[in-house]
Design an enzyme around this catalytic site. Sequence first.
Site, mmCIF file in Angstrom:
data_model
loop_
_atom_site.group_PDB
_atom_site.id
_atom_site.type_symbol
_atom_site.label_atom_id
_atom_site.label_comp_id
_atom_site.label_asym_id
_atom_site.label_seq_id
_atom_site.Cartn_x
_atom_site.Cartn_y
_atom_site.Cartn_z
ATOM 1 N N GLN A 191 0.852 -1.149 0.212
ATOM 2 C CA GLN A 191 -0.055 -0.029 0.009
ATOM 3 C C GLN A 191 0.849 1.305 0.002
ATOM 4 O OE1 GLN A 191 -2.503 -0.498 3.392
ATOM 5 N NE2 GLN A 191 -3.543 -2.362 2.480
ATOM 6 N N HIS B 239 -0.630 0.060 5.577
ATOM 7 C CA HIS B 239 -1.317 0.894 6.711
ATOM 8 C C HIS B 239 -0.082 2.112 7.091
ATOM 9 C CE1 HIS B 239 -4.051 -2.464 8.539
ATOM 10 N NE2 HIS B 239 -3.957 -2.220 7.329
ATOM 11 N N GLU C 35 -14.601 3.502 10.467
ATOM 12 C CA GLU C 35 -14.959 4.495 11.470
ATOM 13 C C GLU C 35 -14.807 5.894 10.877
ATOM 14 O OE1 GLU C 35 -13.455 2.281 15.596
ATOM 15 O OE2 GLU C 35 -12.631 4.230 14.965
#
Length: 357
Positions: A75, A137, A230
């Site tokens: 990523q 991440h 979230e």
Amino acid sequence: MPAVSRAQARTFRSQKAAYRLVTLASGLEQPWSIAFLPDGRLLITERPGRLRVFANGKLEPQPLAGVPEVRARGQGGLLDVCLHPAFARNGTLYLSLAAPVAGGALTRVVRARWGEGGLADVTPIFDATPPGSGGNHFGSRIAFDRAGLMYVTCGERYQMQRAQRLDDLGGKIVRLRDDGSVPPDNPFVGRRDARPEIFTYGHRNPQGLAMHPDTGRLWSVEHGPRGGDELNLLKTGANYGWPLATQGIDYSGAKISDHKSLPGMEDPVRAWVPSISPCGLVIYSGSAFPAWRGSFFIGGLSASSLFRVEIDGERYVSEERLLADMFDIRDVRQGPDGMLYLISRSDNGTLYRVEPA
């Protein structure tokens, strides 16, 4: 912005507005972020390490020079681009990226000076240490508040325990001056067991960050595991729970925590189960869509949709799913013309504009 033929546009109707999706440019390799120059040109980052310019209705063929080396693996790569609030005067911008270092890679922010054809005076000003060997991440959005302070989201590098450690910048949102130094009123300044850059902690992989145009408060969106994505209102020094409290489960199906909520930790304003993989966040304030003012627009990667969320103060009200199942949305921004601009996650990524029908 240029006019586009009807063949390049599709019309849709939402609960509060009719809108048209216009294709502006394609052929972008894994685009990640958009920023608008004062003259109306767009800057677009490509994750392999290129900074592109969209101008006069087309994507310029040559990337800008001066982009530092990135670790384009997993990523990682070239991620966010953000202009200094006084860019029109000082020509300063910021890039976030996965930087190759001893021990693997880490989220880095560099400051640079804009010049026609490329960047100059490129200087690293923040590293989310310690580095990690994996490729997941990294975060990593950048936003400024009304006081001119800079916030950077840092993923926990797929090592969940890092999010709760205050001596570690993984899984945090940090608050910095525009030169990377630490504001003296940051919540953990003066604590020997904590990094002074930290503003909030207990995050997994936040990839959306925006200041509310009316209140000036900062909001973020972050990826949960399987479920538990979230939307969070950021509060000074607050702990957002990961991985001690989560509404998600591991990708294997295993339980991560027995707790969806814990005392002393902030609950999300909105949690998504199943996941939508939120990426990109803007709180709309433009004149092109008056009925959408105050709406939160969130890109969805796994949901392949644009989400319009209504919030009343700190309370979730409702949402609708736009452009459902059309393409994975990596970033969403409001342009100076009041339109919304989207980029798709793809090796042949596309820049779109959402305009009134």
